[in-house]
Design a protein around this motif. Sequence first.
Motif, PDB file in Angstrom:
ATOM      1  N   LEU A  71      14.407   5.719  -9.426  1.00  0.00           N
ATOM      2  CA  LEU A  71      13.956   6.470 -10.597  1.00  0.00           C
ATOM      3  C   LEU A  71      15.096   7.298 -11.182  1.00  0.00           C
ATOM      4  O   LEU A  71      15.790   8.015 -10.457  1.00  0.00           O
ATOM      5  CB  LEU A  71      12.819   7.426 -10.231  1.00  0.00           C
ATOM      6  N   ALA A  72      15.250   7.223 -12.498  1.00  0.00           N
ATOM      7  CA  ALA A  72      16.171   8.121 -13.189  1.00  0.00           C
ATOM      8  C   ALA A  72      15.593   9.536 -13.102  1.00  0.00           C
ATOM      9  O   ALA A  72      14.367   9.711 -13.027  1.00  0.00           O
ATOM     10  CB  ALA A  72      16.317   7.698 -14.651  1.00  0.00           C
TER      11      ALA A  72
ATOM     12  N   LEU B 114      14.886   3.002 -13.029  1.00  0.00           N
ATOM     13  CA  LEU B 114      13.767   3.021 -13.975  1.00  0.00           C
ATOM     14  C   LEU B 114      13.871   4.264 -14.845  1.00  0.00           C
ATOM     15  O   LEU B 114      13.876   5.392 -14.335  1.00  0.00           O
ATOM     16  CB  LEU B 114      12.434   3.019 -13.225  1.00  0.00           C
ATOM     17  N   ALA B 115      13.954   4.058 -16.148  1.00  0.00           N
ATOM     18  CA  ALA B 115      14.024   5.164 -17.095  1.00  0.00           C
ATOM     19  C   ALA B 115      12.689   5.387 -17.806  1.00  0.00           C
ATOM     20  O   ALA B 115      12.349   6.513 -18.148  1.00  0.00           O
ATOM     21  CB  ALA B 115      15.120   4.905 -18.129  1.00  0.00           C
TER      22      ALA B 115
ATOM     23  N   ASP C 119       0.825  -1.216   0.000  1.00  0.00           N
ATOM     24  CA  ASP C 119       0.000   0.000   0.000  1.00  0.00           C
ATOM     25  C   ASP C 119       0.858   1.264   0.000  1.00  0.00           C
ATOM     26  O   ASP C 119       0.567   2.234   0.679  1.00  0.00           O
ATOM     27  CB  ASP C 119      -0.976   0.001   1.181  1.00  0.00           C
ATOM     28  N   GLN C 120       1.918   1.225  -0.795  1.00  0.00           N
ATOM     29  CA  GLN C 120       2.812   2.371  -0.957  1.00  0.00           C
ATOM     30  C   GLN C 120       2.719   2.871  -2.389  1.00  0.00           C
ATOM     31  O   GLN C 120       2.334   2.118  -3.287  1.00  0.00           O
ATOM     32  CB  GLN C 120       4.256   1.975  -0.660  1.00  0.00           C
ATOM     33  N   PRO C 121       3.122   4.127  -2.622  1.00  0.00           N
ATOM     34  CA  PRO C 121       3.197   4.589  -4.012  1.00  0.00           C
ATOM     35  C   PRO C 121       4.111   3.663  -4.815  1.00  0.00           C
ATOM     36  O   PRO C 121       5.039   3.049  -4.271  1.00  0.00           O
ATOM     37  CB  PRO C 121       3.788   5.993  -3.889  1.00  0.00           C
ATOM     38  N   THR C 122       3.856   3.559  -6.089  1.00  0.00           N
ATOM     39  CA  THR C 122       4.524   2.591  -6.959  1.00  0.00           C
ATOM     40  C   THR C 122       6.042   2.663  -6.958  1.00  0.00           C
ATOM     41  O   THR C 122       6.716   1.634  -6.992  1.00  0.00           O
ATOM     42  CB  THR C 122       4.017   2.766  -8.406  1.00  0.00           C
ATOM     43  N   TYR C 123       6.595   3.856  -6.918  1.00  0.00           N
ATOM     44  CA  TYR C 123       8.024   3.996  -7.185  1.00  0.00           C
ATOM     45  C   TYR C 123       8.838   4.346  -5.955  1.00  0.00           C
ATOM     46  O   TYR C 123       8.508   5.272  -5.216  1.00  0.00           O
ATOM     47  CB  TYR C 123       8.259   5.050  -8.265  1.00  0.00           C
ATOM     48  N   ASP C 124       9.935   3.641  -5.778  1.00  0.00           N
ATOM     49  CA  ASP C 124      10.954   3.981  -4.796  1.00  0.00           C
ATOM     50  C   ASP C 124      11.755   5.134  -5.409  1.00  0.00           C
ATOM     51  O   ASP C 124      12.331   4.969  -6.493  1.00  0.00           O
ATOM     52  CB  ASP C 124      11.846   2.762  -4.549  1.00  0.00           C
TER      53      ASP C 124
END
Length: 134
Positions: A26-27, A115-116, A17-22
Amino acid sequence: MTPTEIFDSMRSRWLADQPTYDPDLLADDVVVEVPFAAPGRPVRTEGKQRVLDFTRAGRASFPVRFDDCRDVVIHQTADPEVIVVEYELVGTHTETGVTASAPFIGVLRARGGKLAHWREYQHTMAIAQALGQA
């Protein structure tokens, strides 16, 4: 991180239940696309901070708890930085208690272990039905 490890992180965050991206994965110039986004939703979001802001707000306002990410199939491509992922998210509407699922396909590109680019194809009608909006 490899593309598969990045997807595994996204999957873990959905189920926690966290936002998708760490943010650390993320680039700075990341691009997130949802070509078949529901009306009123962006089809493209560019830049680390914009992606983080958008997904945090979306997670906070989305009345669904994800219970499972199943039927995951990861397809390797000729490019070692790109995978294609098929999966089904199962969630429970936090207000009605209704459980439903929807299939997705994602194309993930990593660059330098981050993640790009993420392009997600959603079954928007299944999502709308699960939310009681169809």
